[in-house]
Scaffold this active site. Structure first.
Site, short mmCIF file in Angstrom:
data_model
loop_
_atom_site.label_atom_id
_atom_site.label_comp_id
_atom_site.label_asym_id
_atom_site.label_seq_id
_atom_site.Cartn_x
_atom_site.Cartn_y
_atom_site.Cartn_z
N SER A 42 35.55 32.39 35.42
CA SER A 42 34.60 33.18 36.23
C SER A 42 33.40 32.35 36.67
O SER A 42 32.93 31.46 35.96
CB SER A 42 34.08 34.37 35.42
OG SER A 42 35.13 35.21 35.07
N GLU B 92 38.69 40.03 31.57
CA GLU B 92 40.09 39.63 31.75
C GLU B 92 40.80 40.46 32.82
O GLU B 92 41.99 40.76 32.74
CB GLU B 92 40.83 39.61 30.41
CG GLU B 92 40.13 38.62 29.46
CD GLU B 92 40.98 38.12 28.34
OE1 GLU B 92 42.20 38.02 28.50
OE2 GLU B 92 40.38 37.79 27.29
N THR C 118 39.34 43.58 35.77
CA THR C 118 38.91 44.99 35.73
C THR C 118 40.13 45.91 35.83
O THR C 118 41.23 45.47 36.20
CB THR C 118 37.99 45.29 36.94
OG1 THR C 118 38.76 45.02 38.13
CG2 THR C 118 36.73 44.43 36.94
N1 CAA Z 1 51.62 33.76 36.48
C1 CAA Z 1 51.93 32.65 37.20
N2 CAA Z 1 51.61 32.53 38.52
C2 CAA Z 1 50.96 33.56 39.10
C3 CAA Z 1 50.62 34.72 38.42
C4 CAA Z 1 50.97 34.81 37.05
N3 CAA Z 1 50.68 35.89 36.33
N4 CAA Z 1 49.97 35.55 39.24
C5 CAA Z 1 49.92 34.95 40.44
N5 CAA Z 1 50.52 33.74 40.35
C6 CAA Z 1 50.72 32.77 41.42
C7 CAA Z 1 51.48 33.42 42.58
O1 CAA Z 1 52.88 33.33 42.40
C8 CAA Z 1 51.02 32.59 43.76
O2 CAA Z 1 51.73 31.37 43.73
P1 CAA Z 1 52.09 30.51 45.06
O3 CAA Z 1 50.88 29.78 45.43
O4 CAA Z 1 53.18 29.61 44.61
O5 CAA Z 1 52.52 31.50 46.10
C9 CAA Z 1 49.57 32.29 43.41
O6 CAA Z 1 49.46 32.43 42.00
C10 CAA Z 1 48.57 33.21 44.09
O7 CAA Z 1 48.88 34.54 43.74
P2 CAA Z 1 48.18 35.78 44.45
O8 CAA Z 1 48.33 35.63 45.94
O9 CAA Z 1 48.66 37.01 43.82
O10 CAA Z 1 46.63 35.48 44.10
P3 CAA Z 1 45.31 36.25 44.53
O11 CAA Z 1 44.31 35.26 44.95
O12 CAA Z 1 45.63 37.40 45.43
O13 CAA Z 1 44.76 36.82 43.11
C11 CAA Z 1 44.54 38.39 41.33
C12 CAA Z 1 45.47 37.65 42.32
C13 CAA Z 1 45.51 39.18 40.46
C14 CAA Z 1 43.58 39.37 42.02
C15 CAA Z 1 43.76 37.36 40.51
O14 CAA Z 1 42.74 36.75 41.28
C16 CAA Z 1 43.13 37.95 39.26
O15 CAA Z 1 43.81 38.13 38.25
N6 CAA Z 1 41.81 38.23 39.29
C17 CAA Z 1 41.09 38.64 38.09
C18 CAA Z 1 40.55 37.47 37.36
C19 CAA Z 1 40.28 37.75 35.93
O16 CAA Z 1 41.03 38.44 35.25
N7 CAA Z 1 39.21 37.17 35.43
C20 CAA Z 1 38.89 37.28 34.06
C21 CAA Z 1 38.01 36.16 33.65
S1 CAA Z 1 38.32 35.56 32.04
C22 CAA Z 1 37.51 36.59 30.97
O17 CAA Z 1 37.14 37.66 31.30
C23 CAA Z 1 37.38 36.04 29.61
C24 CAA Z 1 36.46 36.74 28.70
O18 CAA Z 1 35.28 36.81 28.88
C25 CAA Z 1 37.00 37.32 27.47
#
Ligand code: CAA
Length: 380
Positions: free
Chosen positions: A126, A363, A365
């Protein structure tokens, strides 16, 4: 289909429950009040093998399956959700990507200490302008011979103030979008890494988070996980695992809220009857227990799929979505059952309410979990 836990699962539950009752629960309210990081509990969790639960024994881990990890997370989090997330970050957000993406040299150098709990890890994805939109990374790593120079700011880094080791995502090729993101394992005490003050939070106050600033921090190319451009996949596959851990944390909070409310409702009398015998309260508790069990089934299923090596992005998202929303509802209703007593710090339910909220945010929303689930439906 088998709903029976194994003897090993039961043994993990017994160990974690006994530790939680003896050492964690008695100080949970105090460390929350003081926002004090419980170093002594983290050291004891290390001794119990709870900080590298799924890491292979060859890399000094406990080599349990994911259901065992979920069970331990539930028990620790029911006593103290702050202690639960400290454990979860080290296990799922740090040991997990190192187990999956690091080569043997990297595992030797970085993973073993983390799996033993001699060192603590954090996960740096993040940023001020890259939360839900994780691909919008502004932190850059510029190649310099055999090294990279890293500059940028990371936000909300759980374990950040204490971490020795970090898994970092940053841009190595900004023009390539998410395919230009790379991942590195970094020494958090290295030159050019500065940490901000700990965040002052609503809940999970004994778990600390902070901003981390990279100012010409130099890493060797040998610290890169996978290839240049693999970083987004490292992050997303790590979060698939992490969301199971947060679902388990939410289950722990929900179960604790339910237990407190059930005990209170069987004890407290109004209008000449125990309040459990008033249908309004009895139904509330019935819904709570039913919903917790439904969320637990989703979480155990996602954990089982991970242990079988099946892709579990959707199942993890469903588990976290459901468990976090169930935890928030259970904590809210537990306060209602307690009435005025639920609103004061003499009883633990107000802490459960404050702690539950974050499970709908970090992780990914609840909205992001729905994006992941909907994307999977759209791909059918
Ligand atoms: N595993 C492997 N690859 C993945 C995947 C997964 N689960 N999800 C997506 N990908 C790959 C896709 O296949 C795609 O690959 P290609 O480039 O080969 O086509 C690529 O990643 C892009 O995928 P998307 O087009 O789906 O990506 P996006 O930009 O639209 O984003 C999203 C998808 C789900 C919104 C993602 O941005 C997301 O999960 N956002 C939330 C982030 C998050 O959870 N942050 C938490 C921070 S950590 C934290 O909170 C820790 C803490 O304090 C405890």
């Amino acid at each position: 289909m088998e709903f029976q836990l194994t003897d090993e699962h039961e043994a993990v539950r017994t160990t974690a429950r006994e530790f939680a009752a003896r050492r964690v629960k008695p100080i949970a309210a105090q460390i929350d009040k003081e926002a004090r990081y419980p170093k002594e509990l983290v050291d004891e969790m290390a001794q119990l093998g709870l900080l590298g639960m799924e890491v292979e024994e060859a890399w000094d881990g406990s080599e349990f399956d994911t259901i065992s990890y979920v069970i331990a997370m539930e028990e620790i989090s029911a006593a103290c959700a702050s202690t639960g997330v400290i454990m979860s970050v080290n296990n799922s957000l740090v040991c997990e990507p190192l187990s999956k993406w690091a080569n043997d040299e990297q595992k030797e150098r970085w993973l073993k200490d983390l799996a033993r709990g001699d060192k603590l890890g954090c996960f740096m994805l993040s940023e001020p302008e890259a939360g839900s939109d994780a691909a919008a990374q502004k932190t850059v790593a510029v190649r310099d011979g055999d090294d990279y120079l890293i500059n940028g700011t990371k936000n909300w880094i759980t374990n950040g103030p204490q971490a020795d080791t970090g898994v970092l995502m940053c841009m190595t090729d900004p023009a390539a979008g998410h395919r230009g993101i790379s991942s590195f394992v970094v020494d958090m005490n290295g030159e050019g890494i500065r940490r901000g003050p700990k965040d002052d939070k609503l809940g999970i106050r004994a778990s600390h988070s902070c901003q981390v600033f990279f100012e010409d921090h130099r890493v060797s190319a040998t610290q890169r996980l996978g290839q240049d451009g693999d970083g987004f996949k490292v992050a997303m596959s790590t979060l698939d695992a992490g969301r199971i851990g947060i679902a388990a944390q939410a289950l722990g909070i929900a179960q604790a809220a339910f237990e407190a409310a059930a005990e209170y409702a069987c004890d407290r009398k109004t209008f000449g009857r125990r309040i459990i015998d008033h249908q309004a309260i009895g139904f509330m508790l019935a819904d709570m227990e039913t919903e917790i069990m439904a969320a637990r089934m989703l979480t155990y299923r996602a954990a089982w799929m991970k242990s079988c090596g099946k892709r579990h992005s959707k199942e993890s998202a469903m588990a976290k979505l459901m468990a976090s929303e169930v935890a928030n509802k259970a904590a809210k209703n537990a306060i209602q059952v307690f009435g005025g007593n639920g609103y004061v710090t003499e009883y633990p339910v107000e802490r459960f309410y404050r702690d539950a909220k974050i499970t709908e945010i970090y992780e990914g929303t609840s909205e992001i979990q729905r994006v992941v689930i909907a994307a999977s439906i759209a791909r059918r």
